[in-house]
Design a protein around this motif. Structure first.
Motif, PDB file in Angstrom:
ATOM      1  N   ASN A 182      90.063   9.182  51.820  1.00  0.00           N
ATOM      2  CA  ASN A 182      89.227   9.376  50.568  1.00  0.00           C
ATOM      3  C   ASN A 182      89.701   8.746  49.328  1.00  0.00           C
ATOM      4  O   ASN A 182      89.043   8.073  48.586  1.00  0.00           O
ATOM      5  CB  ASN A 182      88.638  10.734  50.666  1.00  0.00           C
ATOM      6  CG  ASN A 182      87.558  11.194  51.479  1.00  0.00           C
ATOM      7  OD1 ASN A 182      87.127  10.068  52.288  1.00  0.00           O
ATOM      8  ND2 ASN A 182      87.449  12.170  51.606  1.00  0.00           N
ATOM      9  N   ARG A 209      91.489  13.018  56.193  1.00  0.00           N
ATOM     10  CA  ARG A 209      90.435  12.574  55.404  1.00  0.00           C
ATOM     11  C   ARG A 209      90.757  12.295  53.830  1.00  0.00           C
ATOM     12  O   ARG A 209      90.386  11.578  53.202  1.00  0.00           O
ATOM     13  CB  ARG A 209      89.364  13.686  55.472  1.00  0.00           C
ATOM     14  CG  ARG A 209      87.812  13.129  55.062  1.00  0.00           C
ATOM     15  CD  ARG A 209      86.628  13.918  55.380  1.00  0.00           C
ATOM     16  NE  ARG A 209      86.486  13.443  56.958  1.00  0.00           N
ATOM     17  CZ  ARG A 209      85.371  13.618  57.314  1.00  0.00           C
ATOM     18  NH1 ARG A 209      84.137  13.855  56.673  1.00  0.00           N
ATOM     19  NH2 ARG A 209      85.311  13.203  58.620  1.00  0.00           N
ATOM     20  N   GLY A 210      91.550  13.514  53.408  1.00  0.00           N
ATOM     21  CA  GLY A 210      91.828  13.572  52.079  1.00  0.00           C
ATOM     22  C   GLY A 210      92.657  12.178  51.615  1.00  0.00           C
ATOM     23  O   GLY A 210      92.250  11.582  50.737  1.00  0.00           O
ATOM     24  N   SER A 211      93.430  11.753  52.409  1.00  0.00           N
ATOM     25  CA  SER A 211      94.186  10.428  52.323  1.00  0.00           C
ATOM     26  C   SER A 211      93.460   9.204  52.209  1.00  0.00           C
ATOM     27  O   SER A 211      93.492   8.416  51.297  1.00  0.00           O
ATOM     28  CB  SER A 211      95.414  10.168  53.148  1.00  0.00           C
ATOM     29  OG  SER A 211      96.367  11.485  52.811  1.00  0.00           O
ATOM     30  N   GLU A 240     100.455  21.421  61.128  1.00  0.00           N
ATOM     31  CA  GLU A 240      99.414  22.553  60.753  1.00  0.00           C
ATOM     32  C   GLU A 240      98.418  21.727  59.630  1.00  0.00           C
ATOM     33  O   GLU A 240      97.260  22.341  59.787  1.00  0.00           O
ATOM     34  CB  GLU A 240     100.269  23.957  60.200  1.00  0.00           C
ATOM     35  CG  GLU A 240      99.346  24.829  59.816  1.00  0.00           C
ATOM     36  CD  GLU A 240      98.452  24.936  58.633  1.00  0.00           C
ATOM     37  OE1 GLU A 240      97.489  25.370  58.512  1.00  0.00           O
ATOM     38  OE2 GLU A 240      99.070  24.230  57.656  1.00  0.00           O
ATOM     39  N   ALA A 241      99.089  21.266  58.559  1.00  0.00           N
ATOM     40  CA  ALA A 241      98.137  20.732  57.583  1.00  0.00           C
ATOM     41  C   ALA A 241      97.205  19.792  58.224  1.00  0.00           C
ATOM     42  O   ALA A 241      96.036  19.885  57.982  1.00  0.00           O
ATOM     43  CB  ALA A 241      99.083  20.222  56.591  1.00  0.00           C
ATOM     44  N   PHE A 242      97.672  18.849  58.933  1.00  0.00           N
ATOM     45  CA  PHE A 242      96.797  17.734  59.407  1.00  0.00           C
ATOM     46  C   PHE A 242      95.771  18.480  60.679  1.00  0.00           C
ATOM     47  O   PHE A 242      94.542  17.740  60.816  1.00  0.00           O
ATOM     48  CB  PHE A 242      97.633  16.737  60.037  1.00  0.00           C
ATOM     49  CG  PHE A 242      98.345  15.729  58.806  1.00  0.00           C
ATOM     50  CD1 PHE A 242      97.358  15.153  57.805  1.00  0.00           C
ATOM     51  CD2 PHE A 242      99.278  15.368  58.769  1.00  0.00           C
ATOM     52  CE1 PHE A 242      97.800  14.578  56.807  1.00  0.00           C
ATOM     53  CE2 PHE A 242      99.989  14.716  57.941  1.00  0.00           C
ATOM     54  CZ  PHE A 242      99.276  14.279  56.942  1.00  0.00           C
ATOM     55  N   THR A 243      96.347  19.322  61.381  1.00  0.00           N
ATOM     56  CA  THR A 243      95.337  19.912  62.263  1.00  0.00           C
ATOM     57  C   THR A 243      94.345  20.720  61.668  1.00  0.00           C
ATOM     58  O   THR A 243      93.022  20.624  61.883  1.00  0.00           O
ATOM     59  CB  THR A 243      96.061  20.923  63.123  1.00  0.00           C
ATOM     60  OG1 THR A 243      97.162  20.734  63.849  1.00  0.00           O
ATOM     61  CG2 THR A 243      95.365  21.748  64.005  1.00  0.00           C
ATOM     62  N   ARG A 244      94.524  21.575  60.401  1.00  0.00           N
ATOM     63  CA  ARG A 244      93.468  22.023  59.752  1.00  0.00           C
ATOM     64  C   ARG A 244      92.539  21.108  59.026  1.00  0.00           C
ATOM     65  O   ARG A 244      91.538  21.076  59.009  1.00  0.00           O
ATOM     66  CB  ARG A 244      94.310  22.964  58.620  1.00  0.00           C
ATOM     67  CG  ARG A 244      93.418  23.683  57.782  1.00  0.00           C
ATOM     68  CD  ARG A 244      93.957  24.747  56.917  1.00  0.00           C
ATOM     69  NE  ARG A 244      95.423  24.473  56.596  1.00  0.00           N
ATOM     70  CZ  ARG A 244      95.715  23.630  55.554  1.00  0.00           C
ATOM     71  NH1 ARG A 244      94.674  23.025  54.704  1.00  0.00           N
ATOM     72  NH2 ARG A 244      96.885  23.373  55.157  1.00  0.00           N
ATOM     73  N   SER A 245      93.142  19.886  58.410  1.00  0.00           N
ATOM     74  CA  SER A 245      92.310  19.169  57.254  1.00  0.00           C
ATOM     75  C   SER A 245      91.973  17.826  57.725  1.00  0.00           C
ATOM     76  O   SER A 245      91.359  17.109  57.341  1.00  0.00           O
ATOM     77  CB  SER A 245      93.138  19.112  55.938  1.00  0.00           C
ATOM     78  OG  SER A 245      94.155  18.712  55.832  1.00  0.00           O
ATOM     79  N   GLY A 246      93.130  17.395  58.741  1.00  0.00           N
ATOM     80  CA  GLY A 246      92.921  15.894  59.265  1.00  0.00           C
ATOM     81  C   GLY A 246      93.684  15.160  58.019  1.00  0.00           C
ATOM     82  O   GLY A 246      94.224  15.325  57.150  1.00  0.00           O
TER      83      GLY A 246
END
Length: 134
Positions: free
Chosen positions: A62, A58-60, A50-56
């Motif tokens: 970046n 990119r945070g890691s 769910e988390a990676f589907t929502r946000s991918g």
């Protein structure tokens, strides 16, 4: 995959039937385990999906892209002690544990309230904070 490493424009959505930036689990080099380890549940997997589907990722990514700036900003705190209770958890097969063993052994000097470390057996905890058994 190369977008993840380069920071250039993301690949077109649904490339080869996959969402942008995603890699097949059942592909050439990623396989599904026969069963999950006892410390990981289907509910845990659902949370990550769910988390990676929502946000991918990119945070890691970046965080790594900005590492030089972060290093400069944190320089003022290089000799600061961590004054709250802390816990070090690592996998006994994590390359970081091997590479930084002398530093890890001295961490209590900077973290006076460090609790005894927890080493997870037969586990690698990678830089993106994912946990996997080997």
């Amino acid at each position: 995959m190369f977008y993840s490493l380069s920071g250039d424009s993301p690949p077109p959505a649904k490339a080869e039937g996959m969402a942008a930036g995603m890699v097949r689990r059942n592909g050439d080099f990623l396989t599904n385990p026969v069963s999950l380890p006892s410390w990981l549940t289907e509910s845990d997997i659902d949370i990550y999906v769910e988390a990676f589907t929502r946000s991918g990722f990119r945070g890691s990514l970046n965080w790594w892209r900005n590492i030089d700036r972060s290093w400069e900003l944190m320089g003022a705190f290089s000799q600061a002690q961590v004054t709250v209770p802390a816990l070090y958890i690592a996998g006994d097969r994590d390359i970081i544990v091997e590479a930084f063993q002398p530093i890890i052994a001295k961490q209590s000097a900077m973290v006076p309230k460090l609790r005894p470390a927890i080493m997870l057996r037969a586990v690698v905890i990678g830089p993106s904070r994912n946990v996997r058994r080997r």
